[in-house]
Write a protein that holds these residues in place. Structure first.
Motif, PDB file in Angstrom:
ATOM      1  N   SER A 109     -49.131  18.744  -0.683  1.00 56.75           N
ATOM      2  CA  SER A 109     -48.288  18.415  -1.828  1.00 56.75           C
ATOM      3  C   SER A 109     -46.830  18.794  -1.613  1.00 56.75           C
ATOM      4  CB  SER A 109     -48.827  19.088  -3.091  1.00 56.75           C
ATOM      5  OG  SER A 109     -48.988  20.485  -2.903  1.00 56.75           O
ATOM      6  N   LEU A 135     -58.553  13.011  -2.306  1.00 57.01           N
ATOM      7  CA  LEU A 135     -58.064  14.370  -2.556  1.00 57.01           C
ATOM      8  C   LEU A 135     -59.121  15.328  -2.027  1.00 57.01           C
ATOM      9  CD1 LEU A 135     -56.067  16.352  -3.910  1.00 57.01           C
ATOM     10  CD2 LEU A 135     -57.396  16.086  -6.011  1.00 57.01           C
ATOM     11  N   ALA A 138     -57.548  22.139  -3.055  1.00 58.21           N
ATOM     12  CA  ALA A 138     -56.328  22.910  -3.282  1.00 58.21           C
ATOM     13  C   ALA A 138     -56.416  24.241  -2.546  1.00 58.21           C
ATOM     14  CB  ALA A 138     -56.122  23.145  -4.777  1.00 58.21           C
ATOM     15  N   TRP A 265     -52.095  21.236  -2.835  1.00 60.55           N
ATOM     16  CA  TRP A 265     -53.241  20.369  -2.596  1.00 60.55           C
ATOM     17  C   TRP A 265     -53.113  19.656  -1.258  1.00 60.55           C
ATOM     18  CZ3 TRP A 265     -51.264  15.630  -1.951  1.00 60.55           C
ATOM     19  CH2 TRP A 265     -50.278  15.120  -2.815  1.00 60.55           C
ATOM     20  N   ALA A 307     -61.929  19.831  -4.290  1.00 57.27           N
ATOM     21  CA  ALA A 307     -61.725  19.039  -5.497  1.00 57.27           C
ATOM     22  C   ALA A 307     -63.029  18.340  -5.885  1.00 57.27           C
ATOM     23  CB  ALA A 307     -60.638  17.995  -5.263  1.00 57.27           C
TER      24      ALA A 307
END
Length: 338
Positions: A109, A135, A138, A265, A307
């Motif tokens: 990110s 995704l 994180a 992330w 995620a």
């Protein structure tokens, strides 16, 4: 003469019909070939670009994911590190790659959501140039202190900082990096004045904190876990909204500073414009990859908070939200890079 006249007058029409049938057949064969190529994707090795240096969090995750994705697709997936300019170099390369699904971008990110606000010309558009594939999860940062710091908690740090405004220093990987902005966010939300000291990368920043030259640093959990376990650094708090399963005894910063949240992330993208059939196969393959227990165990051991299954549309919405949120933080920090 009449039959000959009829044959003569029909000849151009016959030729036109034959030519039309030939062109139609060629189009059908071309379409079939294209469909077959997409249906049998991948037919050659896939390149996964990591726009950070080897050994970092994104590189560790990228190599673990690439191994399992290769098994799922039945085709090699090679990781190539293209670091530089905070991730912009590798991201630019991936954005300009052929739109065939054979070049992917494994990124974080800070590169995809922060750099567009930080750099005047990052060389790519995070939304228009890419399509989200999956995704992955994180990774929280950890607020670390050298053992010489007498305090044990974030409250201790805040109390000390208020008695010594501008005197306590924290290291970062450079201006505008996530660990710089996490410190600026703490300054703003806690009403303190930690002094930022930028380095050229997280490794030299960590080394100086380990050596006691500076007292504090924010660093990703995978990069700092071994130092915490060895007692070389104190973990004061994690930047995620909740405690990390990898460090259950370490509080979240939000427990001391309500509303504080700043996680990194990690996700997989393809260049925009990849054929829908190829995108569908990539999405399906990544779903199977991330469902594999052996991969999940390895990622969790690295401190990655996996995620929940996320669609491309949901991932795109997260990216857009983060672009807006980090742009505000970058603006308030005054950080900018030409």
């Amino acid at each position: 003469m009449l039959p000959h006249a009829i044959r003569t007058s029909n000849a151009p029409r016959t030729r036109r019909l034959l030519l039309g049938h030939a062109l139609l057949g060629a189009c059908l064969l071309t379409g079939l070939g294209s469909a077959q190529a997409q249906a049998t994707y991948p037919q050659k090795p896939i390149l996964m670009v990591v726009p950070q240096a080897a050994g970092g969090t994104n590189d560790i995750v990228g190599r673990l994911v690439s191994q399992k994705l290769s098994e799922v697709l039945g085709s090699p997936v090679a990781v190539e590190n293209r670091p530089g300019a905070g991730g912009n170099i590798g991201t630019q390369f991936a954005a300009k790659a052929p739109k065939d699904g054979y070049t992917l971008l494994m990124t974080i990110s800070s590169s995809q959501a922060i750099n567009p606000a930080l750099y005047k010309n990052p060389g790519f558009d995070p939304v228009k140039d890419f399509k989200p594939v999956a995704l992955i999860g994180a990774v929280p940062n950890v607020l670390l202190a050298h053992p010489s710091f007498s305090g044990k908690t974030v409250q201790d740090l805040i109390a000390t900082a208020k008695t010594k405004p501008g005197q306590l220093q924290y290291a970062s990987a450079g201006n505008g990096t996530l660990n710089h902005l996490l410190g600026e966010m703490l300054n703003s939300m806690a009403g303190i004045q930690l002094q930022h000291v930028p380095y050229k990368g997280v490794a030299p920043a960590m080394n100086d904190v380990l050596g006691g030259q500076l007292p504090f640093v924010f660093a990703s959990l995978p990069a700092s876990l071994s130092h915490i376990k060895a007692g070389k650094l104190k973990a004061l708090a994690v930047s995620s909204p909740r405690r990390s399963p990898a460090l259950p005894d370490v509080p979240a910063l939000a427990e001391s500073v309500p509303g504080y949240a700043g996680t990194l992330w990690i996700g997989l993208f393809s260049p925009a414009g990849v054929p829908a059939e190829v995108s569908a196969k990539l999405n399906d393959a990544m779903g199977k990859t991330l469902a594999a227990k052996d991969l999940r165990d390895k990622l969790e051991q690295q401190g990655v908070e996996l995620a929940a299954p996320t669609s491309s549309e949901q991932f795109a919405a997260l990216l857009n939200e983060d672009i807006v949120r980090w742009a505000q933080i970058v603006k308030s920090s005054g950080a900018a890079i030409d």
